[in-house]
Design an enzyme around this catalytic site. Structure first.
Site, short mmCIF file in Angstrom:
data_model
loop_
_atom_site.label_atom_id
_atom_site.label_comp_id
_atom_site.label_asym_id
_atom_site.label_seq_id
_atom_site.Cartn_x
_atom_site.Cartn_y
_atom_site.Cartn_z
N GLU A 1 -0.69 -7.73 5.17
CA GLU A 1 -1.85 -7.77 3.89
C GLU A 1 -1.54 -7.93 2.55
O GLU A 1 -1.86 -8.87 1.91
CB GLU A 1 -2.80 -6.90 4.44
CG GLU A 1 -3.37 -6.66 5.66
CD GLU A 1 -2.55 -5.44 6.59
OE1 GLU A 1 -1.38 -5.39 6.52
OE2 GLU A 1 -3.24 -4.71 7.03
N ASN B 1 4.92 -8.12 7.60
CA ASN B 1 5.37 -6.86 7.06
C ASN B 1 6.89 -7.01 6.67
O ASN B 1 7.49 -7.60 7.46
CB ASN B 1 5.09 -5.61 8.13
CG ASN B 1 5.33 -5.67 9.44
OD1 ASN B 1 5.46 -6.84 9.81
ND2 ASN B 1 5.92 -4.72 10.07
N ILE B 2 7.29 -6.51 5.66
CA ILE B 2 8.71 -6.36 5.35
C ILE B 2 9.10 -4.96 4.96
O ILE B 2 8.61 -4.22 4.20
CB ILE B 2 9.01 -7.33 4.27
CG1 ILE B 2 8.37 -8.52 4.32
CG2 ILE B 2 10.25 -7.09 3.43
CD1 ILE B 2 8.16 -9.39 3.02
N GLU B 3 10.12 -4.30 5.86
CA GLU B 3 10.60 -2.98 5.84
C GLU B 3 12.11 -2.99 5.17
O GLU B 3 12.75 -4.02 5.44
CB GLU B 3 10.74 -2.38 7.01
CG GLU B 3 9.18 -2.29 7.82
CD GLU B 3 9.23 -1.92 9.12
OE1 GLU B 3 8.08 -1.55 9.82
OE2 GLU B 3 10.35 -1.56 9.80
N CYS C 1 3.20 -3.98 3.77
CA CYS C 1 2.46 -4.44 4.69
C CYS C 1 2.12 -6.17 4.66
O CYS C 1 2.19 -6.69 3.54
CB CYS C 1 0.99 -3.62 4.89
SG CYS C 1 1.11 -1.94 5.18
N CYS D 1 -4.02 -0.40 6.60
CA CYS D 1 -3.62 1.00 6.07
C CYS D 1 -4.63 1.18 4.94
O CYS D 1 -5.22 0.31 4.33
CB CYS D 1 -2.17 1.18 5.97
SG CYS D 1 -1.66 0.76 4.39
N CYS E 1 -3.31 -0.82 1.61
CA CYS E 1 -3.99 -1.99 1.87
C CYS E 1 -5.55 -2.24 1.56
O CYS E 1 -6.03 -3.25 0.89
CB CYS E 1 -3.50 -2.80 3.03
SG CYS E 1 -1.74 -3.25 3.15
ZN ZN Z 1 -1.10 -1.60 4.54
#
Ligand code: ZN
Length: 137
Positions: free
Chosen positions: A54, A42-44, A52, A90, A93
């Site tokens: 995935e 995941n990269i925010e 996410c 989620c 995804c």
């Molecule tokens: Zn997701």
């Protein structure tokens, strides 16, 4: 590559998670039907969006020309802890998986002890997908 090996790749990718806002680190490893594995984390970003794990893995695979996938392993937990409960994909995804994967695509999760596997049909029942629209898929 078996489920355990794929999960090991996901756990390794999790170490690269960039999650300064949620502090929840996720890794994923996507197995293509040709045997290639793509990993993601995941990269925010500060605007409170991002990707996410995935989707990072799936989009990287698609960007490199692959669209046939068998399975994805996903592991997530607070950044300073090892995964000890299932981290299910989620909704966004799940829909991305539905775009590129069939109902038998396998999602592999870990609680830190054992692996749990579920098909995409089980994870996203009655899904709307590319076959519902002309030109999709
Ligand atoms: Zn997701």
């Amino acid at each position: 590559m078996d489920r355990h090996e794929l999960m090991e790749r996901a756990l390794e990718a999790r170490k690269n998670a960039y999650c300064p806002y949620s502090n929840f680190a996720v890794g994923a490893a996507l197995l293509c039907k040709d045997g290639t594995v793509y990993t993601g984390c995941n990269i925010e970003v500060a605007a409170l969006t991002g990707s996410c794990a995935e989707r990072t893995a799936i989009f990287q695979a698609v960007a490199e020309g692959r669209r046939q996938f068998s399975a994805i392993a996903v592991a997530g937990a607070p950044k300073d802890q090892e995964p000890d409960s299932l981290c299910a994909p989620c909704g966004v995804c799940r829909q991305v998986m539905r775009e590129f994967c069939g109902p038998d695509f396998e999602i592999i999760l870990t609680d830190g002890q054992e692996l749990t596997a579920i098909t995409l049909a089980g994870l996203l029942p009655m899904a709307f997908g590319p076959d519902n629209l002309e030109g999709g898929g």
